[in-house]
Write a protein that holds these residues in place. Structure first.
Motif, mmCIF file in Angstrom:
data_model
loop_
_atom_site.group_PDB
_atom_site.id
_atom_site.type_symbol
_atom_site.label_atom_id
_atom_site.label_comp_id
_atom_site.label_asym_id
_atom_site.label_seq_id
_atom_site.Cartn_x
_atom_site.Cartn_y
_atom_site.Cartn_z
ATOM 1 N N ASP A 40 0.815 -1.211 0.000
ATOM 2 C CA ASP A 40 0.000 0.000 0.000
ATOM 3 C C ASP A 40 0.859 1.277 0.000
ATOM 4 O O ASP A 40 0.336 2.374 0.122
ATOM 5 C CB ASP A 40 -0.916 0.022 1.224
ATOM 6 N N LYS A 41 2.194 1.117 -0.146
ATOM 7 C CA LYS A 41 3.100 2.257 -0.143
ATOM 8 C C LYS A 41 3.623 2.525 -1.553
ATOM 9 O O LYS A 41 3.577 1.667 -2.441
ATOM 10 C CB LYS A 41 4.302 2.001 0.784
ATOM 11 N N VAL A 42 4.163 3.729 -1.742
ATOM 12 C CA VAL A 42 4.843 4.102 -2.963
ATOM 13 C C VAL A 42 6.135 4.812 -2.588
ATOM 14 O O VAL A 42 6.169 5.572 -1.609
ATOM 15 C CB VAL A 42 3.960 5.005 -3.856
ATOM 16 N N VAL A 43 7.218 4.541 -3.314
ATOM 17 C CA VAL A 43 8.514 5.153 -3.024
ATOM 18 C C VAL A 43 8.580 6.532 -3.675
ATOM 19 O O VAL A 43 8.352 6.669 -4.879
ATOM 20 C CB VAL A 43 9.671 4.273 -3.530
ATOM 21 N N ARG A 44 8.909 7.554 -2.876
ATOM 22 C CA ARG A 44 9.017 8.920 -3.382
ATOM 23 C C ARG A 44 10.465 9.350 -3.607
ATOM 24 O O ARG A 44 10.755 10.152 -4.494
ATOM 25 C CB ARG A 44 8.354 9.892 -2.401
ATOM 26 N N ALA A 45 11.399 8.850 -2.799
ATOM 27 C CA ALA A 45 12.804 9.255 -2.930
ATOM 28 C C ALA A 45 13.694 8.199 -2.295
ATOM 29 O O ALA A 45 13.261 7.434 -1.423
ATOM 30 C CB ALA A 45 13.040 10.609 -2.273
ATOM 31 N N VAL A 46 14.938 8.159 -2.761
ATOM 32 C CA VAL A 46 15.930 7.222 -2.228
ATOM 33 C C VAL A 46 17.210 8.003 -1.940
ATOM 34 O O VAL A 46 17.680 8.772 -2.785
ATOM 35 C CB VAL A 46 16.258 6.087 -3.215
ATOM 36 N N SER A 47 17.760 7.830 -0.742
ATOM 37 C CA SER A 47 19.062 8.399 -0.409
ATOM 38 C C SER A 47 19.913 7.297 0.210
ATOM 39 O O SER A 47 19.394 6.238 0.570
ATOM 40 C CB SER A 47 18.925 9.587 0.562
ATOM 41 N N VAL A 48 21.206 7.544 0.306
ATOM 42 C CA VAL A 48 22.108 6.483 0.766
ATOM 43 C C VAL A 48 23.019 6.979 1.881
ATOM 44 O O VAL A 48 23.370 8.151 1.950
ATOM 45 C CB VAL A 48 22.970 5.942 -0.391
ATOM 46 N N GLN A 49 23.359 6.055 2.769
ATOM 47 C CA GLN A 49 24.383 6.253 3.792
ATOM 48 C C GLN A 49 25.309 5.040 3.714
ATOM 49 O O GLN A 49 25.244 4.134 4.541
ATOM 50 C CB GLN A 49 23.740 6.384 5.177
ATOM 51 N N PRO A 50 26.151 4.997 2.673
ATOM 52 C CA PRO A 50 26.937 3.775 2.402
ATOM 53 C C PRO A 50 27.886 3.387 3.517
ATOM 54 O O PRO A 50 28.139 2.205 3.724
ATOM 55 C CB PRO A 50 27.691 4.131 1.113
ATOM 56 N N GLU A 51 28.427 4.373 4.246
ATOM 57 C CA GLU A 51 29.328 4.031 5.344
ATOM 58 C C GLU A 51 28.619 3.227 6.412
ATOM 59 O O GLU A 51 29.227 2.410 7.114
ATOM 60 C CB GLU A 51 29.920 5.302 5.971
ATOM 61 N N GLU A 52 27.320 3.457 6.569
ATOM 62 C CA GLU A 52 26.523 2.714 7.543
ATOM 63 C C GLU A 52 25.870 1.484 6.915
ATOM 64 O O GLU A 52 25.135 0.760 7.596
ATOM 65 C CB GLU A 52 25.439 3.620 8.134
ATOM 66 N N GLY A 53 26.097 1.275 5.613
ATOM 67 C CA GLY A 53 25.564 0.095 4.947
ATOM 68 C C GLY A 53 24.071 0.117 4.728
ATOM 69 O O GLY A 53 23.425 -0.945 4.710
ATOM 70 N N ARG A 54 23.484 1.310 4.528
ATOM 71 C CA ARG A 54 22.037 1.363 4.360
ATOM 72 C C ARG A 54 21.618 2.336 3.264
ATOM 73 O O ARG A 54 22.328 3.275 2.912
ATOM 74 C CB ARG A 54 21.342 1.737 5.669
ATOM 75 N N MET A 55 20.404 2.081 2.766
ATOM 76 C CA MET A 55 19.721 2.965 1.833
ATOM 77 C C MET A 55 18.424 3.385 2.498
ATOM 78 O O MET A 55 17.752 2.579 3.151
ATOM 79 C CB MET A 55 19.441 2.256 0.510
#
Length: 409
Positions: A40-55
């Motif tokens: 029931d969700k839709v993705v609006r934006a994606v950002s990254v924190q690669p040093e912490e291993g996450r998106m």
């Protein structure tokens, strides 16, 4: 940060680190994982924190009519995706040992950034930083005339007010360079925040004007857009991307790009709009960042990224405490200023001769130089952290040695 990490459940703390290039290979996988669990969700934006291993995926209810604009927006909900384990974590509902500590630290962060009043609070704090910067700089200018007969580190004990003012001047000089740079960078952060918002608005308006209405991202997927942008901007990193939206960006991807370096300024990116025509030919439009924004963004490092190690955090905590003492000593000195400073029965700490400018400023200049080194060197990696810690330690030792030596005289 240490309090936050200590409060985290251990299984949520450690994930494989990535770089800015490889982490985007998992962008579509993360989106699919989230949408499979939250249909029931839709993705609006994606950002990254690669040093912490996450998106971080900013999501919204599929049928919500509320606009969630850009990665810096406070709207919407964020879900963290960890590529190494394919785990999902609601970014605003982390598994923690104590919800009270988590909420307290969040409230402290909000107070520090906005005083709880949004943009108006941020502007007020910026104005107070400006006043504090002026106060520190003006204090350094009037330091010389006050020290004509009193060497650095010598505390005048003739009266209570003189003693308080002595500590105020001594500790004030010891922390002056640190406080001045911190206040100045605080002002620049506010300038950056306001200016960057204006840049985003103007970039979107220019993209709508300069790109054909037929150039949209309706017929291209996120991996294809990422591959295209990496080819066109091979010397840059992708910080984040806004997904196509008819109302917000005329159905185009909006990438936030920054020059590739060891530690990108994660708060700022040059906007690049990506779409394709009816034949599938990819096109982009970008607007250069104003020079003043790049200069203001550099100040973020002096405020945020130069005390990452535990040793430097302890040093900054000590500097914070000393600054509080400086403020209290100033108030106490003025409160007691009615005392007679010419009490001849009290012991005099004044030097018999009038000191030269060299004698007045020699030690302060050394401390200023070490302080600036302690602020700047940690920006240059692990070796810089050690060198910065050494510079701060030398400044502290120099201050203590001068105070102890003068106390014995």
């Amino acid at each position: 940060m240490e309090i936050h990490d200590h409060n985290m459940m251990q299984e949520n703390m450690y994930h494989k680190a990535f770089d800015y290039s490889s982490v985007w290979d998992y962008a579509e996988t993360g989106a699919d994982t989230i949408l499979n669990k939250y249909p029931d969700k839709v993705v609006r934006a994606v950002s990254v924190q690669p040093e912490e291993g996450r998106m971080l995926y900013r999501v919204q209810d599929k049928y919500s009519k509320k606009l969630v604009d850009a990665r810096l927006s406070m709207g919407g909900e964020q879900i963290a995706f960890y590529p190494d384990t394919a785990a999902l974590q609601n970014w605003h509902r982390e598994d923690v040992k104590s919800q009270f500590i988590a909420q307290f630290m969040h409230e402290m962060h909000v107070l520090h950034m906005y005083m709880g009043f949004g943009k108006g609070g941020m502007i007020f704090l910026g104005f107070m930083c400006l006043l504090s910067f002026i106060s520190v700089v003006s204090g350094m200018f009037i330091y010389g005339p006050f020290m004509k007969k009193n060497r650095f580190g010598k505390i005048d004990n003739r009266t209570s007010s003189a003693k308080w003012f002595g500590w105020h001047k001594f500790l004030g000089i010891a922390t002056a360079a640190w406080a001045a740079l911190l206040c100045f960078s605080g002002v620049m952060i506010v300038i950056f925040s306001l200016g960057y918002g204006s840049y985003i608005s103007s970039a979107k308006a220019e993209a709508a004007k300069n790109m054909s209405a037929q150039v949209t991202a309706d017929n291209i997927g996120l991996p294809a857009a990422i591959s295209f942008i990496n080819q066109q901007f091979s010397k840059d990193y992708i910080l984040s991307v806004d997904m196509p939206d008819k109302k917000l960006n005329h159905s185009r991807y909006v990438f936030y790009m920054t020059p590739a370096k060891d530690r990108p300024t994660e708060f700022m990116g040059q906007l690049v709009f990506v779409g394709a025509d009816a034949q599938g030919n990819m096109q982009y439009y970008t607007k250069e960042l104003p020079v003043y924004l790049s200069a203001a963004a550099a100040s973020l490092d002096l405020h945020v990224h130069n005390h990452d190690t535990l040793a430097l955090k302890i040093i900054w905590a000590i500097l914070d405490i000393i600054t509080i003492v400086v403020i209290i000593a100033g108030f106490a000195g003025w409160w007691k200023r009615a005392a007679k400073v010419n009490n001849t029965s009290a012991k005099s700490n004044f030097s018999a001769e009038v000191l030269s400018n060299q004698n007045i400023w020699l030690m302060p200049v050394w401390i200023f130089g070490l302080s600036v080194a302690g602020m700047v060197l940690p920006l240059y990696g692990a070796a810089g952290n050690m060198e910065g810690s050494a510079a701060w330690t030398a400044a502290f030792v120099l201050c203590f040695w001068q105070w102890f030596r003068k106390k014995q005289q």
